[in-house]
Design an enzyme around this catalytic site. Sequence first.
Site, PDB file in Angstrom:
ATOM      1  N   GLY A  20      -1.968   2.224   4.895  1.00 55.44           N
ATOM      2  CA  GLY A  20      -2.299   0.828   5.206  1.00 55.44           C
ATOM      3  C   GLY A  20      -1.175   0.059   5.866  1.00 55.44           C
ATOM      4  O   GLY A  20      -0.883  -1.074   5.475  1.00 55.44           O
ATOM      5  N   ASP A  44      -2.949 -10.994  -1.276  1.00 54.59           N
ATOM      6  CA  ASP A  44      -3.354 -10.421   0.005  1.00 54.59           C
ATOM      7  C   ASP A  44      -4.859 -10.110  -0.048  1.00 54.59           C
ATOM      8  O   ASP A  44      -5.410  -9.870  -1.117  1.00 54.59           O
ATOM      9  CB  ASP A  44      -2.542  -9.129   0.218  1.00 54.59           C
ATOM     10  CG  ASP A  44      -2.705  -8.533   1.595  1.00 54.59           C
ATOM     11  OD1 ASP A  44      -1.811  -8.741   2.436  1.00 54.59           O
ATOM     12  OD2 ASP A  44      -3.724  -7.839   1.827  1.00 54.59           O
ATOM     13  N   HIS A  91      -6.296  -7.533   0.730  1.00 53.60           N
ATOM     14  CA  HIS A  91      -6.537  -6.128   0.375  1.00 53.60           C
ATOM     15  C   HIS A  91      -5.950  -5.818  -1.002  1.00 53.60           C
ATOM     16  O   HIS A  91      -4.902  -6.361  -1.381  1.00 53.60           O
ATOM     17  CB  HIS A  91      -5.908  -5.210   1.434  1.00 53.60           C
ATOM     18  CG  HIS A  91      -6.428  -5.472   2.822  1.00 53.60           C
ATOM     19  ND1 HIS A  91      -5.816  -6.356   3.687  1.00 53.60           N
ATOM     20  CD2 HIS A  91      -7.518  -4.991   3.460  1.00 53.60           C
ATOM     21  CE1 HIS A  91      -6.505  -6.400   4.826  1.00 53.60           C
ATOM     22  NE2 HIS A  91      -7.546  -5.585   4.707  1.00 53.60           N
ATOM     23  N   HIS A 122       0.819  -1.228   0.000  1.00 49.49           N
ATOM     24  CA  HIS A 122       0.000   0.000   0.000  1.00 49.49           C
ATOM     25  C   HIS A 122       0.849   1.273   0.000  1.00 49.49           C
ATOM     26  O   HIS A 122       0.303   2.367  -0.159  1.00 49.49           O
ATOM     27  CB  HIS A 122      -0.918   0.039   1.222  1.00 49.49           C
ATOM     28  CG  HIS A 122      -1.883  -1.105   1.302  1.00 49.49           C
ATOM     29  ND1 HIS A 122      -2.769  -1.403   0.299  1.00 49.49           N
ATOM     30  CD2 HIS A 122      -2.079  -2.040   2.281  1.00 49.49           C
ATOM     31  CE1 HIS A 122      -3.499  -2.464   0.659  1.00 49.49           C
ATOM     32  NE2 HIS A 122      -3.087  -2.874   1.844  1.00 49.49           N
ATOM     33  N   ASP A 156      -3.732 -12.689   5.202  1.00 49.66           N
ATOM     34  CA  ASP A 156      -5.055 -12.240   5.658  1.00 49.66           C
ATOM     35  C   ASP A 156      -6.183 -12.780   4.786  1.00 49.66           C
ATOM     36  O   ASP A 156      -7.356 -12.591   5.101  1.00 49.66           O
ATOM     37  CB  ASP A 156      -5.125 -10.710   5.799  1.00 49.66           C
ATOM     38  CG  ASP A 156      -4.493  -9.968   4.650  1.00 49.66           C
ATOM     39  OD1 ASP A 156      -4.163 -10.606   3.624  1.00 49.66           O
ATOM     40  OD2 ASP A 156      -4.337  -8.731   4.759  1.00 49.66           O
ATOM     41  N   TYR A 185      -2.891 -11.049  10.230  1.00 51.38           N
ATOM     42  CA  TYR A 185      -3.041 -10.491  11.574  1.00 51.38           C
ATOM     43  C   TYR A 185      -3.423 -11.548  12.601  1.00 51.38           C
ATOM     44  O   TYR A 185      -3.742 -11.234  13.726  1.00 51.38           O
ATOM     45  CB  TYR A 185      -4.050  -9.327  11.515  1.00 51.38           C
ATOM     46  CG  TYR A 185      -3.617  -8.368  10.446  1.00 51.38           C
ATOM     47  CD1 TYR A 185      -2.580  -7.465  10.688  1.00 51.38           C
ATOM     48  CD2 TYR A 185      -4.131  -8.443   9.144  1.00 51.38           C
ATOM     49  CE1 TYR A 185      -2.098  -6.648   9.683  1.00 51.38           C
ATOM     50  CE2 TYR A 185      -3.649  -7.626   8.130  1.00 51.38           C
ATOM     51  CZ  TYR A 185      -2.631  -6.733   8.411  1.00 51.38           C
ATOM     52  OH  TYR A 185      -2.132  -5.943   7.415  1.00 51.38           O
TER      53      TYR A 185
HETATM   54 ZN   LIG Z   1      -3.885  -7.189   3.571  1.00 49.05          ZN
END
Ligand SMILES: [Zn+2]
Length: 392
Positions: A161, A189, A191, A153, A272, A311
């Site tokens: 991010g 990922d 995101h 990011h 994630d 996470y």
């Molecule tokens: Zn992510």
Amino acid sequence: MPGTTTTPPAVTRRNIAAAPRRAAALFVASDFCRRPGFGRQHPLSIPRVSVVLQLCESLGWLDEKRLHVSRVASVEELTAFHDPAYVEALRASDAAGRVEPQVRERHGFGNFENPLFPGVFERASTAVGGSILAAELALEGRVVFHPAGGTHHGRRDRASGFCFFNDPVFAIRRLLDGGVARVLYVDLDAHHGDGVQEAFLDEARVLVVSIHEQGRWPYSGAADDVGHGHARNLPVPAGFNDAELAFLRDEVVLPLAARFDPEAVVVTCGTDALAGDPLSAMALSNVALWETVERVIGAAGPAVVLGGGGYNPWTLARCWTGLWGRLSGREIPVELPVAAQLILRGLACDLVEDEDVEADWLTTLADVPRPGTVRAAVKSLASQGRVLHVVA
Ligand SMILES: [Zn+2]
């Protein structure tokens, strides 16, 4: 340009084809990986690559020949992509231990998302240096794993991010500088890989493909966003399962790769996207991610495999340890030896409730596969993907 002081041999189709693969996989890490960062309240304060290193060492999967130590990227290297004013602002703020309000506003750090913590500048610069090193080693035809990378990011002039710089951008640029004609970047990922897409909007030598959860921060990467013709986005629904990943891989990603004909591949493999992550709602098994990474890097010889988000310390450590096992040709044990189990039992995380810690997370590496039906929303992504032309 980053790393132009050393000039590895130009990569040709012939030496890519002849390059040894699994036996030559390398691991890039630094001392920063063994130390926590980000302060106590941040989602990235959990132990991450440190646990992967401990598990790999406990399994006898890392020796000195395989492990390469990241170097710190110089300011000159960093400013080949990042705005010099931003680089200097992060360096000076770290040295002073405080962020001026106008700097916070302008460059997006010194807030909860991207906190200033002691050593942040050197830590972020080391992630970049590690990805440049990974690319240099990959230019020899190798697969190189750099799990502390994947800060996808980070922007040219600001943090975003949880990412201060953007190390995947540097890995890609180093491969191009080393003579690679086309680089495929695949982002798994949860995101959207927005910073990488933005960095290469006008670069026909790079194809950026991102599979990410729809409706999740940063809310970019819609299916019709093709990034000036050099990106493909596959936003997937919550609950995204192994069968759906295999479907998109086989129906979209690998056909795009075949048409683009990359000479090197860079993958961001955030964990994630796995079931059990507290910040997203995808539902993959780690085995599905391993298989997809292996298939994607099969599109070319040189490959850099980066980490990314993640996470849940248990699912992260198991995924990246097993990924290194697979990349380096190890057999994944059905049950972990006791010493490795003790490492997993020693983890804790405020974002994961104790009763949600699954028994398998403490005793195994490989998840039970998570098959399912391929939903219409996923199938429609494939039909859009098939008609997309590769501009490069
Ligand atoms: Zn992510």
